[in-house]
Write an enzyme that holds these catalytic residues in place. Structure first.
Site, PDB file in Angstrom:
ATOM      1  N   ASN A 175      12.349  86.383  16.312  1.00  0.00           N
ATOM      2  CA  ASN A 175      11.161  87.123  16.580  1.00  0.00           C
ATOM      3  C   ASN A 175      11.733  86.721  18.045  1.00  0.00           C
ATOM      4  O   ASN A 175      10.009  85.621  18.153  1.00  0.00           O
ATOM      5  CB  ASN A 175       9.997  87.316  15.766  1.00  0.00           C
ATOM      6  CG  ASN A 175       9.762  88.022  14.544  1.00  0.00           C
ATOM      7  OD1 ASN A 175      10.323  89.240  14.415  1.00  0.00           O
ATOM      8  ND2 ASN A 175       9.683  87.288  13.023  1.00  0.00           N
ATOM      9  N   GLU A 176      12.416  86.865  18.947  1.00  0.00           N
ATOM     10  CA  GLU A 176      12.452  86.592  20.001  1.00  0.00           C
ATOM     11  C   GLU A 176      11.086  86.917  20.993  1.00  0.00           C
ATOM     12  O   GLU A 176      10.779  88.444  20.717  1.00  0.00           O
ATOM     13  CB  GLU A 176      14.127  86.389  20.390  1.00  0.00           C
ATOM     14  CG  GLU A 176      14.312  86.399  19.744  1.00  0.00           C
ATOM     15  CD  GLU A 176      14.713  84.109  20.042  1.00  0.00           C
ATOM     16  OE1 GLU A 176      13.652  83.962  20.461  1.00  0.00           O
ATOM     17  OE2 GLU A 176      16.105  84.117  19.873  1.00  0.00           O
ATOM     18  N   PRO A 177      10.512  86.870  22.277  1.00  0.00           N
ATOM     19  CA  PRO A 177      10.394  87.585  23.166  1.00  0.00           C
ATOM     20  C   PRO A 177      10.371  88.876  22.968  1.00  0.00           C
ATOM     21  O   PRO A 177      11.571  89.051  22.878  1.00  0.00           O
ATOM     22  CB  PRO A 177      10.450  86.575  24.811  1.00  0.00           C
ATOM     23  CG  PRO A 177      11.141  85.078  24.282  1.00  0.00           C
ATOM     24  CD  PRO A 177      11.560  85.316  22.679  1.00  0.00           C
ATOM     25  N   SER A 179       9.273  91.545  20.634  1.00  0.00           N
ATOM     26  CA  SER A 179       9.216  91.133  19.756  1.00  0.00           C
ATOM     27  C   SER A 179       7.996  92.297  19.498  1.00  0.00           C
ATOM     28  O   SER A 179       6.872  91.392  19.977  1.00  0.00           O
ATOM     29  CB  SER A 179       9.387  90.141  18.813  1.00  0.00           C
ATOM     30  OG  SER A 179      10.448  89.238  18.276  1.00  0.00           O
TER      31      SER A 179
END
Ligand code: F6R
Length: 635
Positions: A175-177, A179
């Site tokens: 879950n990258e920035p 998300s």
């Protein structure tokens, strides 16, 4: 063996058996452990307790599992508990966080294979209880798979313990920035930083998949207990932002601040930027030691942009340092003590005034000149008998195209002097074929060629620094000889090789790379072998003075420095010329780390930066400074 203590501030008071220490001043609860091994034991113990308790109730234990370098110690300890203490995993159900997409499960890069090799092959989790996102589905089938994954977690009763690592972007799972807090299992794009961090394992960033299937933030938040772990200094900035700054989708790990039972477990390197560790006087009452006093005064000087000797009582009072003044004041004494202690670190004759034998241990063939090239040059210039021990061949960090160029050079050379033979032609053909079909690992011959490239570069660089070729020792330590990024643990044979060299040369002084925070990195493993060797040799009364230098990535902070060796412009230039000799690591290195600058640029910037900081603290103005810490403690 317990490691000798390198003074590590806040973790120094923790013992091996003591649980971690809850740090004040964070929103997300953070617990500091003495080192990665102790942390791993505590996490494994919590997991084992859950498994046993569920067993006694006749119920299943549901675990959420991560891959990556961080949890390896936990998996090793769980395997040990299974093999040596009979921990039974037959009631365990697992859900892995993520998998690259697309990805074949047998690929060396797949998290399926990683989990088998690092955990499932060694314990008795029933096959049908293991769930890992599928990386080989077609795009059209992914969404349905993700929905089914969520249902399977719910059907298992939800996750009891979710273990997590944290990416430098602040990702949990993938879950990258950006998300959302409510996100569920889905296909995502990987952040460029995440792809760069994975590049070394994939032989280049361009080979890292663009996407992955990951559990969502919401899926993770639903777990009843979340144990997030972070190890190593490269995680320190994101740890601080996740634990202390406001919750934001830009740092998905910060969502855990709102989880009722989430804890972030840290080693001292990863905790280093938390207020409670970095500037503890801002959040807590501290027991003032000489080391803390020095740190606080240097910090204060940098905060208020004044040299140490110009600090005034009101500067201390306005920066949470009133009790330091009460306990150790008056201010003029504190100021002078810290100033004097910094002046004492400056050393223009690091080897002393008498000629002595010195060994510089270099984990890879270029760490010596990159990290302490100026000191190396100074030691040789001052007439010491300097030896360099290259501990590993560094062969996996050579590009195929460089190996091919060297094969072509030898081929042309043999032709030019009419030296070809059947054997040389067969060898050349074999090498060309191996290089053309290189997949996941190098052939032994290709590795030899790559190792030779680095060896000849190292000799050339050492000679540029003033150390003759016959003082270069290539230890080729067995732990490194896997042909892959993953290494074997340090064994007796590694230790014996180091001990033998020290016994033969009887140095008065040794230097070693002090990157002790990365538990699986080659530098740390090399340090471990040297420290073990020193322990063995201590029994024969062979105890050289040992100095730690930092690897290519960073420099010690002024408060950590025990010895500062000034570099003149001429020495700096020669140091750069020595670094240039490592041609295979120039322009683009296969393992550039988290800093894309070329090694010589970093090396120069770092020495100038330390010199500038010393100068701003009111110390003399040098062109450059190389910094060292003394290796202390029980050996
Ligand atoms: C791995 C995962 C990632 C990692 C994170 C840290 O399954 O989901 O979030 O936990 O990238 O990786 P390491 O531990 O290698 O630093």
């Amino acid at each position: 063996m317990s490691m000798p203590t390198v003074p590590t501030s806040q973790s120094a008071d923790l013992t091996d058996e003591q649980p971690g220490r809850l740090l004040p001043g964070t929103v997300l609860p953070c617990v500091l452990y003495r080192n990665a091994a102790v942390l791993a034991r505590h996490v494994a113990a919590e997991v084992a307790d859950l498994i046993r308790q569920r067993q006694s109730e006749g119920r299943q234990a549901v675990l959420g599992l991560p891959t990556g370098s961080t949890p390896i110690g936990v998996y090793r300890e769980l395997i040990r508990l299974h093999q040596e203490e009979g921990l039974d995993f037959s009631n365990v159900v697992t859900f892995n966080l993520d998998e690259y997409w697309p990805m074949e499960p047998d690929s060396v890069h797949s998290y399926h294979r990683w989990m088998r090799e690092n955990f499932f092959d060694h314990v008795n989790v029933p096959e049908e209880n293991i769930h890992i996102p599928d990386g080989q589905l077609s795009r059209g089938k992914v969404d349905r798979f993700c929905a089914e994954y969520e249902k399977a977690i719910a059907a298992a009763g939800g996750i009891d313990i979710q273990m997590l690592g944290i990416g430098r972007t602040g990702h949990i799972g993938f879950n990258e920035p950006g998300s959302s807090r409510a996100s569920r299992t889905r296909l995502v794009n990987l952040d460029p930083v995440t792809r760069r961090d994975a590049a070394s394992g994939f032989g280049g960033e361009e080979n890292v998949p663009l996407r992955a299937v990951t559990m969502g933030v919401g899926t993770i938040m639903d777990a009843r207990r979340v144990i997030m772990m972070a190890l190593g200094e490269h995680k320190a900035p994101i740890v601080r932002r996740s634990a202390e700054d406001e919750e934001t989708a830009e740092i998905p790990a910060s969502f855990l601040q709102a989880h009722p039972n989430a804890t972030l477990l840290l080693d001292s390197a990863a905790a280093a930027e938390l207020t409670a560790v970095n500037t503890p006087w801002e959040v807590d009452c501290v027991d003032w030691t000489a080391e803390l006093e020095r740190r606080a005064v240097i910090w204060l000087a940098e905060e208020v942009s004044k040299p140490i000797l110009k600090l005034e009582a009101r500067d201390f009072m306005g920066h949470h340092l009133t009790d330091l003044v009460h306990e150790s004041g008056p201010v003029e004494n504190i100021r002078q003590r810290v100033f004097d202690s910094l002046m004492e670190t400056i050393c223009n004759h690091p080897g002393g005034k008498e000629k002595q034998t010195i060994i510089v241990f270099s984990p890879h063939p270029d760490d010596d000149v990159i990290s302490m090239g100026g000191t190396l040059i100074t030691l040789a210039q001052q007439g010491h008998d300097v030896h360099i021990a290259y501990m590993t061949s560094g062969n996996i960090a050579v590009f195929d195209h460089d190996a091919l160029r060297h094969v072509e050079y030898v081929s042309e050379y043999l032709k030019m002097f009419n030296l070809q033979s059947q054997e040389s032609t067969a060898m050349e053909t074999g090498l060309r074929e191996a290089l053309a079909r290189r997949g996941d690992s190098n052939s032994p011959e290709v590795l030899k060629v790559k190792g030779l490239i680095r060896k000849t570069e190292a000799v050339c660089a050492a000679e540029t620094a003033g150390v003759p070729a016959d003082h270069c020792h290539f230890l080729d330590m067995p732990f490194y000889q896997t042909g892959q990024v993953k290494k074997k643990p340090i064994g007796d044979e590694d230790v014996a090789i180091v001990a033998e060299l020290i016994r033969t040369l009887e140095p008065a002084q040794i230097y070693l790379a002090g990157d002790l925070s990365d538990p699986h990195g080659t530098h740390r493993m090399c340090a471990e072998a040297i420290i073990s060797a020193l322990k063995v040799l201590g029994e024969d009364d062979l105890q050289p003075e040992a100095w730690l230098y930092r690897g290519a990535w960073q420099e010690y902070e002024p408060h950590e420095i025990d010895r500062a060796v000034p570099l003149s412009p001429e020495v700096m230039l020669r140091k750069k010329l020595a670094i240039f000799k490592h041609e295979s690591q120039k322009d683009a290195a296969l393992f550039p780390g988290h800093d894309e600058r070329e090694f010589w640029v970093r090396a120069e910037a770092r020495t100038k930066q330390t010199a500038r900081r010393y100068n701003e603290l009111g110390l003399p103005e040098y062109f450059g400074v190389e910094a060292f810490r003394r290796l202390e403690g029980e050996l």
